[in-house]
Scaffold this motif. Structure first.
Motif, short mmCIF file in Angstrom:
data_model
loop_
_atom_site.label_atom_id
_atom_site.label_comp_id
_atom_site.label_asym_id
_atom_site.label_seq_id
_atom_site.Cartn_x
_atom_site.Cartn_y
_atom_site.Cartn_z
N ALA A 110 1.07 -1.26 0.05
CA ALA A 110 0.48 -0.05 0.31
C ALA A 110 0.39 1.39 0.02
CB ALA A 110 -1.42 -0.13 1.19
N GLN A 111 1.85 1.19 0.95
CA GLN A 111 2.79 2.27 0.75
C GLN A 111 3.52 2.40 -0.37
OE1 GLN A 111 4.23 0.76 5.71
NE2 GLN A 111 5.39 1.30 4.04
N LEU A 112 4.07 1.42 -1.45
CA LEU A 112 4.42 1.86 -2.99
C LEU A 112 3.82 2.07 -3.70
CD1 LEU A 112 6.89 -1.94 -2.90
CD2 LEU A 112 7.66 1.11 -2.13
N ALA A 113 1.97 2.75 -3.43
CA ALA A 113 1.47 3.52 -4.33
C ALA A 113 1.96 3.83 -5.02
CB ALA A 113 -0.29 3.86 -3.83
N ASP A 114 2.93 5.22 -4.01
CA ASP A 114 3.33 6.35 -4.09
C ASP A 114 4.67 6.28 -4.92
OD1 ASP A 114 4.47 8.76 -4.97
OD2 ASP A 114 4.47 9.43 -2.12
N ALA A 115 4.61 5.74 -5.89
CA ALA A 115 5.97 5.29 -6.92
C ALA A 115 6.85 6.44 -7.19
CB ALA A 115 5.80 4.60 -8.31
N ASP A 116 6.60 7.36 -7.18
CA ASP A 116 7.26 8.48 -8.05
C ASP A 116 8.86 9.44 -6.67
OD1 ASP A 116 6.04 8.96 -10.06
OD2 ASP A 116 4.79 10.97 -9.27
N ARG A 117 7.96 8.63 -5.07
CA ARG A 117 9.01 8.52 -3.60
C ARG A 117 10.32 7.66 -4.26
NH1 ARG A 117 8.89 7.05 1.90
NH2 ARG A 117 9.78 9.00 2.94
N ILE A 118 9.89 6.23 -3.88
CA ILE A 118 10.52 5.63 -4.38
C ILE A 118 11.29 5.69 -5.64
CG2 ILE A 118 11.08 2.84 -4.57
CD1 ILE A 118 10.23 3.22 -2.17
N ALA A 119 11.06 6.03 -6.55
CA ALA A 119 12.10 6.88 -8.19
C ALA A 119 12.95 7.52 -6.96
CB ALA A 119 10.86 7.11 -8.97
N GLY A 120 12.60 8.74 -7.06
CA GLY A 120 13.51 9.74 -6.32
C GLY A 120 14.61 9.34 -5.30
N VAL A 121 13.97 8.03 -4.66
CA VAL A 121 15.39 7.82 -3.35
C VAL A 121 15.94 7.27 -4.50
CG1 VAL A 121 15.65 5.64 -1.97
CG2 VAL A 121 13.95 7.86 -1.68
N GLY A 122 15.66 6.32 -5.99
CA GLY A 122 16.13 5.30 -6.64
C GLY A 122 17.33 6.17 -6.73
N ARG A 123 17.11 7.42 -7.74
CA ARG A 123 18.10 8.22 -8.35
C ARG A 123 18.48 8.87 -7.41
NH1 ARG A 123 12.73 9.67 -10.93
NH2 ARG A 123 12.42 11.62 -9.56
N MET A 124 18.22 9.05 -6.83
CA MET A 124 19.47 10.01 -5.24
C MET A 124 20.49 8.90 -5.00
SD MET A 124 18.62 11.50 -1.37
CE MET A 124 17.37 10.29 -1.23
N LEU A 125 20.45 7.38 -4.40
CA LEU A 125 21.18 6.68 -4.44
C LEU A 125 22.09 6.28 -5.44
CD1 LEU A 125 19.13 4.58 -1.77
CD2 LEU A 125 20.36 5.96 -1.54
N ALA A 126 21.30 5.83 -6.83
CA ALA A 126 22.34 5.82 -7.99
C ALA A 126 23.45 6.47 -7.86
CB ALA A 126 21.45 5.53 -9.36
N ALA A 127 23.16 8.24 -8.03
CA ALA A 127 24.34 8.85 -7.61
C ALA A 127 24.84 8.83 -6.56
CB ALA A 127 23.50 10.58 -8.31
N SER A 128 24.71 8.58 -5.90
CA SER A 128 25.94 8.09 -4.92
C SER A 128 27.30 7.57 -5.27
CB SER A 128 25.69 8.23 -3.27
OG SER A 128 26.81 8.10 -2.76
N ARG A 129 28.31 8.22 -5.44
CA ARG A 129 29.36 7.39 -5.83
C ARG A 129 31.03 7.29 -5.25
NH1 ARG A 129 28.16 5.73 -11.07
NH2 ARG A 129 26.19 5.25 -11.70
N PRO A 130 31.17 7.32 -4.26
CA PRO A 130 30.77 5.56 -3.67
C PRO A 130 28.38 6.04 -2.72
CG PRO A 130 31.83 6.57 -2.03
CD PRO A 130 31.83 7.25 -2.92
N LEU A 131 28.20 4.89 -2.93
CA LEU A 131 27.34 4.36 -2.03
C LEU A 131 27.39 3.27 -0.74
CD1 LEU A 131 24.27 4.94 -1.97
CD2 LEU A 131 23.76 2.66 -3.06
N PRO A 132 27.55 3.87 0.45
CA PRO A 132 27.66 4.18 1.98
C PRO A 132 26.05 3.06 2.07
CG PRO A 132 27.76 5.61 1.84
CD PRO A 132 27.81 5.74 1.05
N VAL A 133 26.40 1.80 2.27
CA VAL A 133 24.88 1.07 2.60
C VAL A 133 25.50 0.55 4.36
CG1 VAL A 133 23.70 -0.87 2.67
CG2 VAL A 133 24.81 0.48 0.68
N LEU A 134 25.15 0.97 5.21
CA LEU A 134 25.22 1.37 6.70
C LEU A 134 23.90 0.07 7.37
CD1 LEU A 134 26.58 2.44 9.79
CD2 LEU A 134 24.42 3.71 9.78
N GLY A 135 25.03 -0.82 8.33
CA GLY A 135 23.92 -1.64 8.83
C GLY A 135 24.36 -2.82 9.53
N LEU A 136 24.11 -2.17 10.92
CA LEU A 136 24.68 -2.99 12.16
C LEU A 136 23.97 -3.54 12.87
CD1 LEU A 136 26.35 0.50 14.14
CD2 LEU A 136 27.83 -0.92 12.23
N ARG A 137 24.61 -4.86 13.84
CA ARG A 137 24.10 -5.67 14.34
C ARG A 137 22.86 -6.29 13.34
NH1 ARG A 137 25.36 -6.81 19.88
NH2 ARG A 137 26.45 -4.86 20.59
#
Length: 281
Positions: A110-137
């Motif tokens: 239901a949240q993904l009905a706003d596809a434009d928001r996720i698309a915007g996130v994708g463009r932002m992360l794709a443009a980050s060179r490098p792309l750090p991905v954080l995850g602890l524990r």
């Protein structure tokens, strides 16, 4: 273990939708979501103790939601609990846990009905060179899972899965190398080091995208974009089905942001894999 009984946490989230909450009030809201069934029968003092805030803070929180005080909010919580009740005997405990995950996925859909928001996130992360991905524990396996596949389409993915002083060093190195955004997996029980790292990333100028379990999780205080995906809590250890699904949705958005580059990199990987005979099929 899940303390929400048969109530539906997303019903409680509707109470907070569109309301500007302070960090303390978000902590109270998150506590109510995590203890949805029990919270409807707790006193203001008990909620304050669970959330680690003062009792007057709970009263102010109730008033911020448009109620005269906490008793009125508690009555509303009881109404929501009753409205979301289901037959507790439907299936065994393991089946109920799986059905709860199915509900989590339905809410995510239901949240993904706003596809434009996720698309915007994708463009932002794709443009980050490098792309750090954080995850602890608890977030570390999801960060590694995401990064494994992301590395096939992104030229420089850096997994940050160790805490301590080296974490700050690696954030600084990513920024120095040109990173503009950080993707973080922030899951219960919310390691203090993760939240510290989010603050440091923001201070360094990174745009922080957080995949977390709730819109009112502690990550909301430090992230520019919060992508919620509920965590299952019906078994001894949490189930991360929805957050993992959301991670792959975000990766799809990264691929969609640069389709030609994605195709080129995937074809190069497949050629290399065939040459080295990496896979049986």
């Amino acid at each position: 273990m899940n303390e929400s009984g048969a109530s539906s946490p997303d019903r409680l989230l509707d109470l907070f939708h569109g309301v500007r909450l302070t960090p303390t009030q978000r902590r109270i809201a998150h506590c109510l979501v995590r203890h949805a069934g029990a919270a409807a029968y707790l006193s203001a003092a008990e909620v304050a103790e669970l959330a680690g805030v003062s009792q007057p803070s709970v009263t102010r929180f109730a008033m911020a939601l448009g109620h005269d005080g906490y008793p009125a909010l508690r009555r509303r919580l009881r109404e929501l609990t009753a409205a979301g009740a289901t037959d507790p005997a439907a299936g065994n405990a393991l089946q109920r846990a799986v059905h709860a995950e199915m509900e989590n996925l339905d809410r995510l859909a239901a949240q993904l009905a706003d596809a434009d928001r996720i698309a915007g996130v994708g463009r932002m992360l794709a443009a980050s060179r490098p792309l750090p991905v954080l995850g602890l524990r608890a977030g570390a396996p999801l960060a590694a899972y995401f990064a494994y596949f992301a590395a096939k389409v992104h030229p420089d993915v850096r997994v940050l899965d160790d805490g301590g002083s080296l974490l700050a060093d690696r954030l600084d190195q990513a920024v120095a190398a040109g990173a503009t955004a950080l993707l973080a997996f922030v899951l219960p029980r919310y390691p203090r080091e993760t939240l510290d790292a989010l603050r440091e990333a923001a201070d360094a100028g990174l745009t922080v995208v957080a995949i977390t379990d709730s819109p009112v999780s502690p990550a909301a205080d430090h992230a520019d974009v919060v992508l919620p995906a509920a965590v299952g809590a019906d078994l001894v250890f949490d189930l991360h089905t929805a957050p993992m699904t959301l991670a792959m949705v975000v990766l799809q958005a990264i691929c969609d942001a640069a389709p030609a580059e994605t195709q080129t990199r995937l074809e190069a990987f497949e050629s290399s894999a065939a040459r080295r005979q990496l896979f049986l099929g």
